[in-house]
Design a protein around this motif. Structure first.
Motif, PDB file in Angstrom:
ATOM      1  N   LEU A   1      74.858  -5.178  46.305  1.00  0.00           N
ATOM      2  CA  LEU A   1      73.443  -4.940  46.148  1.00  0.00           C
ATOM      3  C   LEU A   1      72.450  -4.436  46.849  1.00  0.00           C
ATOM      4  CD1 LEU A   1      72.753  -9.222  46.048  1.00  0.00           C
ATOM      5  CD2 LEU A   1      72.777  -7.113  44.441  1.00  0.00           C
ATOM      6  N   LEU A   2      72.891  -4.077  47.856  1.00  0.00           N
ATOM      7  CA  LEU A   2      72.654  -2.475  48.750  1.00  0.00           C
ATOM      8  C   LEU A   2      72.553  -1.326  47.739  1.00  0.00           C
ATOM      9  CD1 LEU A   2      71.444  -2.782  51.466  1.00  0.00           C
ATOM     10  CD2 LEU A   2      73.095  -1.592  52.300  1.00  0.00           C
ATOM     11  N   LEU A   3      73.486  -0.927  47.146  1.00  0.00           N
ATOM     12  CA  LEU A   3      73.601   0.031  45.978  1.00  0.00           C
ATOM     13  C   LEU A   3      72.155  -0.374  45.448  1.00  0.00           C
ATOM     14  CD1 LEU A   3      74.732   2.814  45.840  1.00  0.00           C
ATOM     15  CD2 LEU A   3      76.135   1.406  44.504  1.00  0.00           C
ATOM     16  N   LEU A   4      72.365  -1.419  44.046  1.00  0.00           N
ATOM     17  CA  LEU A   4      71.416  -2.034  43.316  1.00  0.00           C
ATOM     18  C   LEU A   4      69.908  -1.458  44.090  1.00  0.00           C
ATOM     19  CD1 LEU A   4      73.051  -4.210  41.244  1.00  0.00           C
ATOM     20  CD2 LEU A   4      73.249  -2.037  40.696  1.00  0.00           C
ATOM     21  N   CYS A   5      69.812  -1.557  44.820  1.00  0.00           N
ATOM     22  CA  CYS A   5      68.617  -2.067  45.430  1.00  0.00           C
ATOM     23  C   CYS A   5      68.448  -0.099  46.036  1.00  0.00           C
ATOM     24  CB  CYS A   5      68.116  -3.100  46.924  1.00  0.00           C
ATOM     25  SG  CYS A   5      68.185  -4.447  46.333  1.00  0.00           S
ATOM     26  N   LEU A   6      68.853   0.211  46.442  1.00  0.00           N
ATOM     27  CA  LEU A   6      68.627   2.004  47.070  1.00  0.00           C
ATOM     28  C   LEU A   6      68.060   2.797  45.723  1.00  0.00           C
ATOM     29  CD1 LEU A   6      69.003   3.998  48.700  1.00  0.00           C
ATOM     30  CD2 LEU A   6      70.959   4.821  48.050  1.00  0.00           C
ATOM     31  N   ILE A   7      68.970   1.996  43.558  1.00  0.00           N
ATOM     32  CA  ILE A   7      69.092   2.838  43.237  1.00  0.00           C
ATOM     33  C   ILE A   7      67.374   2.407  42.527  1.00  0.00           C
ATOM     34  CG2 ILE A   7      69.119   3.008  40.519  1.00  0.00           C
ATOM     35  CD1 ILE A   7      72.491   2.611  41.742  1.00  0.00           C
ATOM     36  N   ARG A   8      67.257   1.345  42.434  1.00  0.00           N
ATOM     37  CA  ARG A   8      65.667   1.001  42.123  1.00  0.00           C
ATOM     38  C   ARG A   8      64.862   1.605  43.109  1.00  0.00           C
ATOM     39  NH1 ARG A   8      63.640  -0.802  37.675  1.00  0.00           N
ATOM     40  NH2 ARG A   8      61.520  -2.168  38.556  1.00  0.00           N
ATOM     41  N   ALA A   9      64.873   1.663  44.435  1.00  0.00           N
ATOM     42  CA  ALA A   9      63.926   2.867  45.322  1.00  0.00           C
ATOM     43  C   ALA A   9      63.428   4.191  44.872  1.00  0.00           C
ATOM     44  CB  ALA A   9      64.320   2.398  46.639  1.00  0.00           C
ATOM     45  N   ILE A  10      64.949   4.492  44.875  1.00  0.00           N
ATOM     46  CA  ILE A  10      64.908   5.983  44.158  1.00  0.00           C
ATOM     47  C   ILE A  10      63.813   6.031  42.441  1.00  0.00           C
ATOM     48  CG2 ILE A  10      65.688   7.686  43.223  1.00  0.00           C
ATOM     49  CD1 ILE A  10      67.765   6.802  44.892  1.00  0.00           C
ATOM     50  N   ILE A  11      64.397   5.135  41.180  1.00  0.00           N
ATOM     51  CA  ILE A  11      63.820   5.295  39.845  1.00  0.00           C
ATOM     52  C   ILE A  11      61.737   4.591  39.832  1.00  0.00           C
ATOM     53  CG2 ILE A  11      66.263   6.069  39.413  1.00  0.00           C
ATOM     54  CD1 ILE A  11      66.482   3.579  37.839  1.00  0.00           C
ATOM     55  N   GLY A  12      62.043   3.444  41.240  1.00  0.00           N
ATOM     56  CA  GLY A  12      61.367   2.567  41.059  1.00  0.00           C
ATOM     57  C   GLY A  12      59.791   3.497  40.146  1.00  0.00           C
ATOM     58  N   PRO A  13      59.360   2.944  38.576  1.00  0.00           N
ATOM     59  CA  PRO A  13      58.115   3.675  38.501  1.00  0.00           C
ATOM     60  C   PRO A  13      56.764   3.270  39.361  1.00  0.00           C
ATOM     61  CG  PRO A  13      59.082   1.455  37.343  1.00  0.00           C
ATOM     62  CD  PRO A  13      59.688   1.611  38.032  1.00  0.00           C
ATOM     63  N   GLN A  14      56.684   2.635  39.949  1.00  0.00           N
ATOM     64  CA  GLN A  14      55.814   2.523  41.031  1.00  0.00           C
ATOM     65  C   GLN A  14      56.090   2.100  41.982  1.00  0.00           C
ATOM     66  OE1 GLN A  14      54.136  -1.479  39.427  1.00  0.00           O
ATOM     67  NE2 GLN A  14      53.702  -0.611  36.909  1.00  0.00           N
ATOM     68  N   ILE A  15      54.889   2.449  42.914  1.00  0.00           N
ATOM     69  CA  ILE A  15      55.175   2.230  43.877  1.00  0.00           C
ATOM     70  C   ILE A  15      55.476   1.106  44.867  1.00  0.00           C
ATOM     71  CG2 ILE A  15      52.902   1.728  44.583  1.00  0.00           C
ATOM     72  CD1 ILE A  15      55.347   4.368  47.259  1.00  0.00           C
ATOM     73  N   ALA A  16      54.885  -0.651  43.969  1.00  0.00           N
ATOM     74  CA  ALA A  16      55.468  -1.881  44.635  1.00  0.00           C
ATOM     75  C   ALA A  16      57.240  -1.543  45.023  1.00  0.00           C
ATOM     76  CB  ALA A  16      54.678  -2.547  43.480  1.00  0.00           C
ATOM     77  N   ASP A  17      57.316  -1.467  43.370  1.00  0.00           N
ATOM     78  CA  ASP A  17      58.267  -1.156  43.143  1.00  0.00           C
ATOM     79  C   ASP A  17      59.568  -0.857  44.320  1.00  0.00           C
ATOM     80  OD1 ASP A  17      58.161  -2.541  40.813  1.00  0.00           O
ATOM     81  OD2 ASP A  17      58.236  -0.918  39.493  1.00  0.00           O
ATOM     82  N   ARG A  18      58.859   0.524  44.713  1.00  0.00           N
ATOM     83  CA  ARG A  18      59.683   0.830  45.805  1.00  0.00           C
ATOM     84  C   ARG A  18      59.523   0.021  47.363  1.00  0.00           C
ATOM     85  NH1 ARG A  18      57.764   5.689  42.958  1.00  0.00           N
ATOM     86  NH2 ARG A  18      60.050   6.621  41.788  1.00  0.00           N
ATOM     87  N   ILE A  19      58.421  -0.344  47.242  1.00  0.00           N
ATOM     88  CA  ILE A  19      58.201  -0.939  48.588  1.00  0.00           C
ATOM     89  C   ILE A  19      58.762  -2.365  48.701  1.00  0.00           C
ATOM     90  CG2 ILE A  19      56.101  -2.675  50.259  1.00  0.00           C
ATOM     91  CD1 ILE A  19      54.297  -0.207  48.656  1.00  0.00           C
ATOM     92  N   VAL A  20      59.107  -3.805  47.362  1.00  0.00           N
ATOM     93  CA  VAL A  20      59.839  -4.479  47.608  1.00  0.00           C
ATOM     94  C   VAL A  20      61.230  -3.980  47.827  1.00  0.00           C
ATOM     95  CG1 VAL A  20      59.960  -6.623  46.095  1.00  0.00           C
ATOM     96  CG2 VAL A  20      57.938  -5.754  46.140  1.00  0.00           C
ATOM     97  N   SER A  21      61.455  -3.078  47.278  1.00  0.00           N
ATOM     98  CA  SER A  21      63.180  -2.694  46.965  1.00  0.00           C
ATOM     99  C   SER A  21      63.691  -2.565  48.655  1.00  0.00           C
ATOM    100  CB  SER A  21      63.803  -1.616  46.189  1.00  0.00           C
ATOM    101  OG  SER A  21      65.289  -0.739  46.254  1.00  0.00           O
ATOM    102  N   VAL A  22      63.023  -1.344  49.026  1.00  0.00           N
ATOM    103  CA  VAL A  22      63.469  -1.294  50.704  1.00  0.00           C
ATOM    104  C   VAL A  22      63.143  -2.555  51.630  1.00  0.00           C
ATOM    105  CG1 VAL A  22      61.862  -0.081  52.766  1.00  0.00           C
ATOM    106  CG2 VAL A  22      62.267   1.313  50.317  1.00  0.00           C
ATOM    107  N   ASN A  23      62.279  -3.035  50.982  1.00  0.00           N
ATOM    108  CA  ASN A  23      62.491  -5.087  51.725  1.00  0.00           C
ATOM    109  C   ASN A  23      63.490  -5.506  51.873  1.00  0.00           C
ATOM    110  OD1 ASN A  23      61.298  -6.661  53.583  1.00  0.00           O
ATOM    111  ND2 ASN A  23      59.840  -7.628  51.927  1.00  0.00           N
ATOM    112  N   MET A  24      63.669  -5.610  50.797  1.00  0.00           N
ATOM    113  CA  MET A  24      65.134  -6.009  50.194  1.00  0.00           C
ATOM    114  C   MET A  24      66.335  -5.084  50.382  1.00  0.00           C
ATOM    115  SD  MET A  24      66.522  -7.345  46.152  1.00  0.00           S
ATOM    116  CE  MET A  24      65.311  -8.228  46.311  1.00  0.00           C
ATOM    117  N   MET A  25      66.329  -4.477  51.030  1.00  0.00           N
ATOM    118  CA  MET A  25      67.081  -3.555  50.860  1.00  0.00           C
ATOM    119  C   MET A  25      67.063  -3.937  52.854  1.00  0.00           C
ATOM    120  SD  MET A  25      67.171  -0.017  50.074  1.00  0.00           S
ATOM    121  CE  MET A  25      67.722   0.609  51.410  1.00  0.00           C
ATOM    122  N   GLY A  26      66.690  -3.820  53.563  1.00  0.00           N
ATOM    123  CA  GLY A  26      66.096  -4.066  54.952  1.00  0.00           C
ATOM    124  C   GLY A  26      67.209  -6.420  55.514  1.00  0.00           C
TER     125      GLY A  26
END
Length: 74
Positions: free
Chosen positions: A15-40
């Protein structure tokens, strides 16, 4: 019990790897922020599971400190 905890850690690492992928390819900045928060959050849970698995109390303290830092960062 320990096999269950090891399986949970493996699933969380995937799941951590999938969140990292989402943080890299996230189309919006909100997707990246939520993904980094979930990774934490996932990292905190992994540390907490390791604290139970290894029977080390200091890992619980590290997990709480990581939670405070993650809250401030996001």
């Amino acid at each position: 019990m320990s096999n269950f905890l090891i399986a949970a850690i493996i699933i969380l690492c995937v799941l951590l790897l999938l969140c990292l992928i989402r943080a890299i390819i996230g189309p919006q900045i909100a997707d990246r922020i939520v993904s980094v928060n979930m990774m934490g959050t996932i990292v905190m849970v992994i540390i907490a599971i390791l604290a139970v698995l290894l029977d080390e109390g200091y890992l619980a303290d590290i997990s709480m400190i990581y939670a405070m830092i993650s809250f401030l960062a996001v």
